[in-house]
Design a protein around this motif. Structure first.
Motif, PDB file in Angstrom:
ATOM      1  N   ALA A   1       0.823  -1.205   0.000  1.00  0.00           N
ATOM      2  CA  ALA A   1       0.000   0.000   0.000  1.00  0.00           C
ATOM      3  C   ALA A   1       0.861   1.260   0.000  1.00  0.00           C
ATOM      4  N   ILE A   2       1.930   1.246   0.767  1.00  0.00           N
ATOM      5  CA  ILE A   2       2.842   2.399   0.768  1.00  0.00           C
ATOM      6  C   ILE A   2       3.490   2.555  -0.599  1.00  0.00           C
ATOM      7  N   ASP A   3       3.903   1.452  -1.210  1.00  0.00           N
ATOM      8  CA  ASP A   3       4.469   1.500  -2.555  1.00  0.00           C
ATOM      9  C   ASP A   3       3.455   2.052  -3.560  1.00  0.00           C
ATOM     10  N   ALA A   4       2.170   1.824  -3.286  1.00  0.00           N
ATOM     11  CA  ALA A   4       1.107   2.286  -4.179  1.00  0.00           C
ATOM     12  C   ALA A   4       0.743   3.743  -3.943  1.00  0.00           C
ATOM     13  N   GLY A   5       1.398   4.398  -2.995  1.00  0.00           N
ATOM     14  CA  GLY A   5       1.157   5.816  -2.790  1.00  0.00           C
ATOM     15  C   GLY A   5       0.204   6.175  -1.676  1.00  0.00           C
ATOM     16  N   PHE A   6      -0.239   5.199  -0.911  1.00  0.00           N
ATOM     17  CA  PHE A   6      -1.101   5.498   0.228  1.00  0.00           C
ATOM     18  C   PHE A   6      -0.270   6.070   1.373  1.00  0.00           C
ATOM     19  N   GLU A   7      -0.900   6.920   2.180  1.00  0.00           N
ATOM     20  CA  GLU A   7      -0.241   7.480   3.354  1.00  0.00           C
ATOM     21  C   GLU A   7      -0.152   6.448   4.478  1.00  0.00           C
ATOM     22  N   GLY A   8      -1.064   5.479   4.465  1.00  0.00           N
ATOM     23  CA  GLY A   8      -1.086   4.461   5.500  1.00  0.00           C
ATOM     24  C   GLY A   8      -2.184   3.463   5.219  1.00  0.00           C
ATOM     25  N   VAL A   9      -2.478   2.617   6.195  1.00  0.00           N
ATOM     26  CA  VAL A   9      -3.504   1.579   6.033  1.00  0.00           C
ATOM     27  C   VAL A   9      -4.396   1.526   7.258  1.00  0.00           C
ATOM     28  N   GLU A  10      -5.591   1.019   7.037  1.00  0.00           N
ATOM     29  CA  GLU A  10      -6.519   0.732   8.131  1.00  0.00           C
ATOM     30  C   GLU A  10      -6.750  -0.769   8.186  1.00  0.00           C
ATOM     31  N   VAL A  11      -6.440  -1.380   9.317  1.00  0.00           N
ATOM     32  CA  VAL A  11      -6.668  -2.815   9.505  1.00  0.00           C
ATOM     33  C   VAL A  11      -8.136  -3.015   9.869  1.00  0.00           C
ATOM     34  N   HIS A  12      -8.836  -3.796   9.056  1.00  0.00           N
ATOM     35  CA  HIS A  12     -10.275  -3.990   9.203  1.00  0.00           C
ATOM     36  C   HIS A  12     -10.537  -5.160  10.162  1.00  0.00           C
ATOM     37  N   ALA A  13     -10.973  -4.821  11.377  1.00  0.00           N
ATOM     38  CA  ALA A  13     -11.290  -5.849  12.380  1.00  0.00           C
ATOM     39  C   ALA A  13     -12.761  -5.789  12.748  1.00  0.00           C
ATOM     40  N   ALA A  14     -13.610  -5.542  11.741  1.00  0.00           N
ATOM     41  CA  ALA A  14     -15.034  -5.317  12.004  1.00  0.00           C
ATOM     42  C   ALA A  14     -15.895  -6.008  10.958  1.00  0.00           C
ATOM     43  N   ASN A  15     -17.210  -5.785  11.049  1.00  0.00           N
ATOM     44  CA  ASN A  15     -18.188  -6.146  10.027  1.00  0.00           C
ATOM     45  C   ASN A  15     -18.247  -7.635   9.674  1.00  0.00           C
ATOM     46  N   GLY A  16     -17.796  -8.477  10.572  1.00  0.00           N
ATOM     47  CA  GLY A  16     -17.957  -9.907  10.364  1.00  0.00           C
ATOM     48  C   GLY A  16     -16.896 -10.560   9.501  1.00  0.00           C
ATOM     49  N   TYR A  17     -15.780  -9.871   9.219  1.00  0.00           N
ATOM     50  CA  TYR A  17     -14.717 -10.464   8.419  1.00  0.00           C
ATOM     51  C   TYR A  17     -13.687 -11.151   9.326  1.00  0.00           C
ATOM     52  N   LEU A  18     -12.575 -11.587   8.787  1.00  0.00           N
ATOM     53  CA  LEU A  18     -11.723 -12.557   9.471  1.00  0.00           C
ATOM     54  C   LEU A  18     -11.306 -12.121  10.877  1.00  0.00           C
ATOM     55  N   LEU A  19     -10.790 -10.912  11.029  1.00  0.00           N
ATOM     56  CA  LEU A  19     -10.330 -10.506  12.356  1.00  0.00           C
ATOM     57  C   LEU A  19     -11.482 -10.463  13.345  1.00  0.00           C
ATOM     58  N   HIS A  20     -12.629  -9.971  12.883  1.00  0.00           N
ATOM     59  CA  HIS A  20     -13.824  -9.951  13.738  1.00  0.00           C
ATOM     60  C   HIS A  20     -14.242 -11.367  14.093  1.00  0.00           C
ATOM     61  N   GLN A  21     -14.096 -12.301  13.157  1.00  0.00           N
ATOM     62  CA  GLN A  21     -14.449 -13.694  13.421  1.00  0.00           C
ATOM     63  C   GLN A  21     -13.594 -14.285  14.534  1.00  0.00           C
ATOM     64  N   PHE A  22     -12.336 -13.897  14.591  1.00  0.00           N
ATOM     65  CA  PHE A  22     -11.490 -14.362  15.688  1.00  0.00           C
ATOM     66  C   PHE A  22     -11.913 -13.745  17.018  1.00  0.00           C
ATOM     67  N   LEU A  23     -12.387 -12.511  17.008  1.00  0.00           N
ATOM     68  CA  LEU A  23     -12.772 -11.835  18.247  1.00  0.00           C
ATOM     69  C   LEU A  23     -14.027 -12.434  18.879  1.00  0.00           C
ATOM     70  N   ALA A  24     -14.945 -12.934  18.052  1.00  0.00           N
ATOM     71  CA  ALA A  24     -16.283 -13.288  18.519  1.00  0.00           C
ATOM     72  C   ALA A  24     -16.409 -14.765  18.904  1.00  0.00           C
ATOM     73  N   ARG A  25     -17.116 -15.023  19.993  1.00  0.00           N
ATOM     74  CA  ARG A  25     -17.319 -16.410  20.443  1.00  0.00           C
ATOM     75  C   ARG A  25     -18.120 -17.223  19.443  1.00  0.00           C
ATOM     76  N   GLY A  26     -19.078 -16.586  18.755  1.00  0.00           N
ATOM     77  CA  GLY A  26     -19.936 -17.336  17.840  1.00  0.00           C
ATOM     78  C   GLY A  26     -19.205 -17.922  16.655  1.00  0.00           C
ATOM     79  N   THR A  27     -18.082 -17.314  16.262  1.00  0.00           N
ATOM     80  CA  THR A  27     -17.325 -17.779  15.099  1.00  0.00           C
ATOM     81  C   THR A  27     -15.970 -18.354  15.468  1.00  0.00           C
ATOM     82  N   ASN A  28     -15.542 -18.156  16.692  1.00  0.00           N
ATOM     83  CA  ASN A  28     -14.246 -18.675  17.136  1.00  0.00           C
ATOM     84  C   ASN A  28     -14.476 -19.669  18.264  1.00  0.00           C
ATOM     85  N   GLN A  29     -14.407 -20.952  17.919  1.00  0.00           N
ATOM     86  CA  GLN A  29     -14.587 -22.011  18.910  1.00  0.00           C
ATOM     87  C   GLN A  29     -13.309 -22.847  19.045  1.00  0.00           C
ATOM     88  N   ARG A  30     -12.189 -22.208  18.793  1.00  0.00           N
ATOM     89  CA  ARG A  30     -10.900 -22.868  18.929  1.00  0.00           C
ATOM     90  C   ARG A  30     -10.596 -23.135  20.394  1.00  0.00           C
TER      91      ARG A  30
END
Length: 352
Positions: free
Chosen positions: A138-167
């Motif tokens: 992203a930096i090589d592509a000219g972005f000033e920075g990045v936002e890590v998406h840990a919301a809206n039911g995607y992978l990081l959110h799935q790890f946070l939530a009991r309903g999707t993480n039963q490890r």
């Protein structure tokens, strides 16, 4: 705000440079979610950031925005179980083999979700590395920075939530284990490009994509405590409600910039003020910056409209949001120019 205007393999197309340049007056554009690897792809024609072609495509976008005086962060999002083999060519992976409890859009239309494959420890580690590599891209592509998406039911959110993480290993079970993957991703990204170039997006209590957190009031204070000393650029709380005690707790605990996204309702008409009233409530409750997504879809010149109290364009046919092409994407009208400023023009044939 995913708009499905990339090529089938995730390369941003020229029309996307036009779209984002039209909105360059935003204080900071957080670009639509881009996947850090192939298996993380959610829907057809979404953007990615894991090949040289992706970097080059995004560079055209950031160059266009910078030419108009704007700046951009890129949102990094891995879909986890929100994916389909017809979209990515791969079986989705997730914390646990629990499928999305709804259909998912594919090139063949809506299909039932498939059972994701539970990630191995090696795959967890390689995914962390993929996020870091995507941030460097992203930096090589000219972005000033990045936002890590840990919301809206995607992978990081799935790890946070009991309903999707039963490890039952070090990445599942108690809250301290369930936040571990997100913390490792954020730390790896910060190490790769500098914490001052990194933000994190969270959505406490959000149930979209079949999410059931179970212990929301415990997850987010623990996560924020773990991230508080990393020197990140910001924390981005979406669907933020200033009247909720958890929002106040987050504001008190987070040591630096807090971006808040007001609740404007999904698939409902935009408020006549474009969200200005709700934004002011969040600012009064301690937010430092306000993010507006849907309001910007139909109003390229939203900042000026909010400044002078001009009417707000409504989002047209929802189907146009994800179908490709200029309709419902780059053809929304801007305000007519004032005699002192003829730099803003209404597209030919458009009405305000």
């Amino acid at each position: 705000m995913t708009r499905n205007r990339a090529t089938t393999d995730g390369v941003p197309q020229p029309i996307m440079a036009t779209y984002y340049a039209q909105r360059a007056t935003a204080g900071l554009i957080i670009a639509e979610a881009s996947t850090p690897n192939a298996v993380g792809q959610t829907y057809p024609n979404i953007t990615a950031i894991h090949t040289d072609a992706h970097v080059a495509g995004w560079r055209r976008v950031t160059d266009a925005v910078r030419a108009e005086g704007g700046r951009m962060f890129l949102q990094l999002q891995h879909g986890g179980r929100v994916g389909h083999p017809d979209n990515s060519g791969l079986t989705p992976i997730a914390p646990s083999p629990i499928p999305l409890p709804e259909t998912i859009y594919t090139p063949a239309g809506h299909q039932d979700a498939v059972v994701p494959r539970e990630m191995t420890i090696d795959e967890i580690h390689s995914t962390v590395a993929d996020f870091a590599a995507a941030a460097r891209g992203a930096i090589d592509a000219g972005f000033e920075g990045v936002e890590v998406h840990a919301a809206n039911g995607y992978l990081l959110h799935q790890f946070l939530a009991r309903g999707t993480n039963q490890r039952t290993d070090a990445y599942g079970g108690p809250v301290a284990h369930r936040i571990r993957f997100t913390v490792e991703v954020v730390q790896a990204v910060a190490d790769a490009i500098g914490p001052e170039r990194v933000g994190v997006r969270i959505a406490p209590g959000l149930t979209v994509n079949g999410m059931e957190e179970g212990d929301t009031e415990e997850i987010y204070p623990a996560l924020i405590t773990a991230l508080a000393d990393t020197g990140l650029a910001y924390l981005h709380v979406v669907f933020a409600d200033p009247d909720q005690p958890l929002f106040q707790e987050i504001r008190t605990a987070w040591p630096s910039t807090l971006i808040a996204n007001p609740v404007l309702g999904w698939r409902k008409p935009l408020p006549a003020d474009g969200g200005k009233h709700e934004a002011e409530r969040l600012l009064a409750a301690g937010a430092d910056l306000i993010s507006l997504g849907r309001s910007f879809l139909a109003n390229p010149d939203l900042v000026e409209r909010l400044r002078i109290g001009a009417p707000i364009n409504q989002v047209r046919d929802q189907g146009l949001m994800y179908t490709g092409g200029a309709a419902g994407y780059t053809d929304y009208p801007t305000l007519a120019p004032t005699p002192a400023d003829d730099s803003v023009r209404v597209p030919e044939g458009a009405t305000v």
